[in-house]
Design an enzyme around this catalytic site. Structure first.
Site, PDB file in Angstrom:
ATOM      1  N   ASP A  16       0.805  -1.086   0.079  1.00 12.60           N
ATOM      2  CA  ASP A  16       0.046  -0.104  -0.101  1.00 12.60           C
ATOM      3  C   ASP A  16       0.768   1.124   0.056  1.00 12.60           C
ATOM      4  O   ASP A  16       1.973   0.992   0.406  1.00 12.60           O
ATOM      5  CB  ASP A  16      -0.948   0.019   1.280  1.00 12.60           C
ATOM      6  CG  ASP A  16      -1.714   1.361   1.422  1.00 12.60           C
ATOM      7  OD1 ASP A  16      -2.268   1.624   0.504  1.00 12.60           O
ATOM      8  OD2 ASP A  16      -1.880   1.795   2.455  1.00 12.60           O
ATOM      9  N   ASP A  18      -0.252   5.084   1.160  1.00 14.48           N
ATOM     10  CA  ASP A  18      -0.138   6.096   2.213  1.00 14.48           C
ATOM     11  C   ASP A  18      -0.084   5.206   3.472  1.00 14.48           C
ATOM     12  O   ASP A  18      -0.882   4.450   3.854  1.00 14.48           O
ATOM     13  CB  ASP A  18      -1.823   6.655   1.942  1.00 14.48           C
ATOM     14  CG  ASP A  18      -1.734   7.454   0.895  1.00 14.48           C
ATOM     15  OD1 ASP A  18      -1.438   8.422   0.859  1.00 14.48           O
ATOM     16  OD2 ASP A  18      -2.381   6.973  -0.229  1.00 14.48           O
ATOM     17  N   ASP A 313      -1.515  -0.863   6.037  1.00 13.89           N
ATOM     18  CA  ASP A 313      -1.707  -0.182   7.330  1.00 13.89           C
ATOM     19  C   ASP A 313      -3.347  -0.183   7.738  1.00 13.89           C
ATOM     20  O   ASP A 313      -3.738  -0.004   8.911  1.00 13.89           O
ATOM     21  CB  ASP A 313      -1.474   1.338   7.515  1.00 13.89           C
ATOM     22  CG  ASP A 313      -2.539   2.308   6.538  1.00 13.89           C
ATOM     23  OD1 ASP A 313      -3.113   3.087   7.338  1.00 13.89           O
ATOM     24  OD2 ASP A 313      -2.682   1.949   5.287  1.00 13.89           O
TER      25      ASP A 313
END
Length: 452
Positions: A16, A18, A313
């Site tokens: 991922d 961000d 996250d």
């Protein structure tokens, strides 16, 4: 299942963007996200101007793992069995008596065990990542304002305005059009909001690539914003690091949707073009689905079942769907582990095996909250003086259920050898086994918890 996990055994490593590869200056980015929504609500939707003013103390309300009931304006912290550990109406915390009266010891009305309960529905919203958290504070303050205006009358109907704010600030054309507040500000001063990747992480990415791993970037950010972030944090040659880049991936649907529902699309000058019936080569694509991606990975590796690991996250967007739908290994980036630098649990990794762990860095924004307590455990209301009243939170339970391992940052493992053997989460190990470099101190110090 093997007790250990190693990157050396993986054929494909996906990330991922961000809050995973791209780390934000959380106090600054949180204020920016909050302001982008608050300005929209006040100027476009006529909400109270008081929303525009936020004190440092207000931020303590933010805590990952909360659910917002969209109809009654209550924020909920769940135990692993679905009962309510703490709750607030707007920002006002409910007392133990009010909690017992409102929720009792029964499951929260929207709770369904794991896969049956979506993170987002028309009735509730879970806040599980740092991009979402400023919105939790804003929504809580909106509830405070509306409660005062309407004498506590329910149900609330503000969510449609929040969704409109998301569309205004983050729609696909917003970056190009300089629409809203968020993108123009990031473009104006990226260094205020973004941390460049440490050299150790860049070296680690090249090491993975040199070891023959296929590297992928899968982000729900649009291509233009992705490019800005990657050029800033990794350099203008960032595309050389990745075999496959997928933007506007619309996770978690990327993992759960059928190929016919979510085909890959080509990109031309950051505009989505034709839908593709399948993927025949690596490159940069938009939208898409994990099924067609995996077929390409089979072709690229020459293996019938290439082993994929994905770093992310968000339990909602990254970890749960990649594990549940695609059966990938998953590495959860858990900033809450960064705060644990003052002690070492007995089962921690030997010092000589540890990667570079920046425990001395400033603690991220609100990894713990005075209002909400620990992200991992809490006491059952009214039983605070009983040692056996501590229980796992629902969020903590999902970490051990769907993550292979959990780490504070990619930097924390970047200097480990690729064949380093991490102890994984599994039903055969303790619930703290998969945390690296150490389990959260609050779990290590709690002893045997009550697991429902």
């Amino acid at each position: 299942m093997a007790q250990h996990f190693s990157l050396a055994a993986c054929d494909v490593v996906g990330f991922d963007l961000d809050h995973t590869l791209c780390c934000y200056n959380l106090p600054e980015s949180a204020r920016l996200i909050y302001n982008s929504f608050a300005q929209f609500l006040v100027k476009e939707k006529g909400y109270d101007k008081g929303l525009l003013t936020v004190t440092p103390e207000d931020w303590d309300f933010c805590c990952k793992g909360l659910a917002l009931d969209l109809e009654d304006g209550n924020f909920i912290k769940l135990a692993d069995n679905g009962t309510v550990l703490r709750a607030s109406h707007g920002t006002k915390m409910l007392s133990a008596e009010a909690l017992a009266e409102e929720f009792g010891r029964k499951e929260w009305k929207h709770f369904m065990p794991d896969t049956g309960m979506a993170f987002r529905s028309g009735k509730y919203y879970f806040y599980d990542n740092y991009f979402d958290l400023p919105g939790a504070l804003l929504c809580a303050r909106v509830v405070d304002s509306l409660t005062k205006q309407n004498n506590g009358q329910k149900p609330f109907d503000f969510w449609k305005d929040i969704v409109a704010g998301i569309q205004h600030n983050y729609k696909m054309s917003a970056f190009k059009e300089n629409c809203g507040i968020y993108f123009p500000e990031i473009k104006r001063d990226p260094g205020k909001y973004l941390h460049t990747c440490p050299e150790s992480v860049k070296k680690w990415l090249r090491q993975l690539k040199n070891a023959g791993k296929i590297l992928m970037l899968i982000t729900s950010s649009h291509s233009d914003y992705c490019r800005l972030l990657c050029q800033y944090i990794l350099g203008n040659d960032f595309e050389d690091l990745f075999d496959i880049v997928i933007t506007n991936a619309l996770k978690p649907g990327f993992f759960s949707h059928l190929p016919s529902q979510r085909p890959f699309r080509t990109l031309e000058n950051d505009e989505e073009r034709e839908a593709l019936p399948f993927l025949d080569k690596p490159g940069w694509y938009s939208q898409g689905n994990a099924v067609h991606l995996y077929e390409l990975l089979k072709k690229m590796t020459g293996k019938p079942e290439p082993k994929v690991v994905y770093f992310g996250d968000s339990m909602h967007s990254d970890i749960f769907p990649a594990c549940h739908y695609s059966n990938w290994e998953t590495v959860l980036i858990l900033e809450e582990l960064r705060g644990d630098k003052d002690g070492k649990p007995e089962e921690s990794e030997p010092e000589e095996k540890k990667g570079k762990y920046e425990g001395s860095k400033a603690k991220p924004l609100n990894t713990s909250s005075k209002k909400w307590g620990s992200f991992f455990i809490d006491s059952v209301s009214g039983l605070e003086n009983r040692e056996d009243s501590l229980v796992y939170t629902w969020s903590c339970k999902r970490i051990s259920a769907y993550s292979t391992i959990a780490i504070p940052s990619i930097e924390a493992i970047a200097e480990l050898p690729l064949d380093y053997k991490f102890t994984r989460f599994s039903s055969n190990n303790s619930k703290t086994a998969g945390y690296y470099p150490n389990p959260p101190l609050v779990l290590s110090n709690a002893g045997k918890l009550t697991a429902k």
